[in-house]
Design an enzyme around this catalytic site. Structure first.
Site: not given
Length: 278
Positions: A233-235, A237, A262
């Site tokens: 995951s990240c901000g 994708g 996120w």
């Protein structure tokens, strides 16, 4: 085909063997857009992740387009199911892995990321041109491979399953909850049980993915078990695909990316969040 190709293993003379894609997007943290003055690798076709490369019927940034739309886009860009694809970005290694991940998710396994991107290309003394190339549209008939992306329900299930590890590519302050999110309306913190794997810590000189051996050493130092299935995951994708690529290079066998990341999780008050910072 390897997942990563070094600038030392490619030259302007064999670029015609590939469909070359320039992966483009605005950095949501710095707000910096790609700079045309940096030039383009000869023959490169622009793939705009902020534009057609995302599903704008979704309220979330960079959501994967549905299969028919993505097939049509790949065909429009001149991609076929057999010709190799080489993907790069202007940062070195930032959004190119997202495009690689999208190709994998559509059954196109004959693709690679140029490790170090345009900075490495120019540092090696290779030619750049002032304009991107115009694509020659082709027929692309990919088949969706669902294992490359996952959704919120699958992440919720993974939180309760100790045999799965959730990785978060955001910076340590954002992960801890001590720094605000760059996108408005999102909570700070991380998913319960997630481990922080800032994508920048996996790069040499901020541009090039570390060697598989160095990546393995990093994950050992962080106490991360690569034998477990991984959700990245990240901000939004995008950089989740950087750490996903790193996981595969280091030997992980089962890696998927949470497409909403996120932007979805942090914006839904019904989903659980942990904060390390008091």
């Amino acid at each position: 085909m390897p997942r990563l190709i070094s600038v030392n293993d490619i030259s302007a003379s064999n670029l015609t063997d590939y469909v070359v894609l320039f992966a483009s997007m605005t950095n949501p943290v710095s707000g910096q857009a790609d700079e045309p003055a940096d030039g383009f690798i000869p023959g490169a076709i622009k793939f705009d992740l902020d534009g057609e490369g995302s599903d704008h019927s979704s309220s979330l940034p960079h959501t994967l387009p549905e299969q028919a739309s993505l097939s049509a886009l790949f065909g429009k860009l001149g991609i076929t199911t057999d010709k190799p694809v080489l993907i790069y970005d202007n940062s070195g290694l930032f959004c190119a892995p997202r495009v690689w991940w999208m190709l994998m998710a559509m059954g196109h396994s004959n693709a690679a990321v140029l490790n170090g991107g345009l900075p490495a290309w120019k540092a090696a003394g290779h030619e750049v041109v002032s304009q991107p190339a115009e694509p020659s549209p082709q027929a692309f008939t990919g088949a969706a491979c669902d294992e490359w992306f996952c959704n919120t329900d699958q992440v919720l299930a993974a939180i309760k399953e100790p045999s799965v590890t959730i990785w978060d590519a955001r910076s340590r302050p954002r992960f801890e909850g001590s720094a605000p999110e760059p996108r408005a309306g999102l909570r700070s913190g991380h998913m319960p049980g997630a481990v922080n794997v800032p994508f920048t810590e996996l790069l040499d000189n901020g541009t090039t993915l570390k060697s598989p051996a160095a990546l393995k050493d990093y994950f050992v130092e962080q106490g991360i078990d690569l034998t477990k299935p991984v959700i990245c995951s990240c901000g939004s994708g995008v950089t989740a695909c950087v750490i996903g690529l790193a996981a595969l290079e280091a030997g992980a066998q089962q890696v998927t990316v949470y497409d909403g990341s996120w932007s979805e999780w942090g914006g839904d008050p019904s989903l659980p969040v942990e904060v390390n910072h008091e």
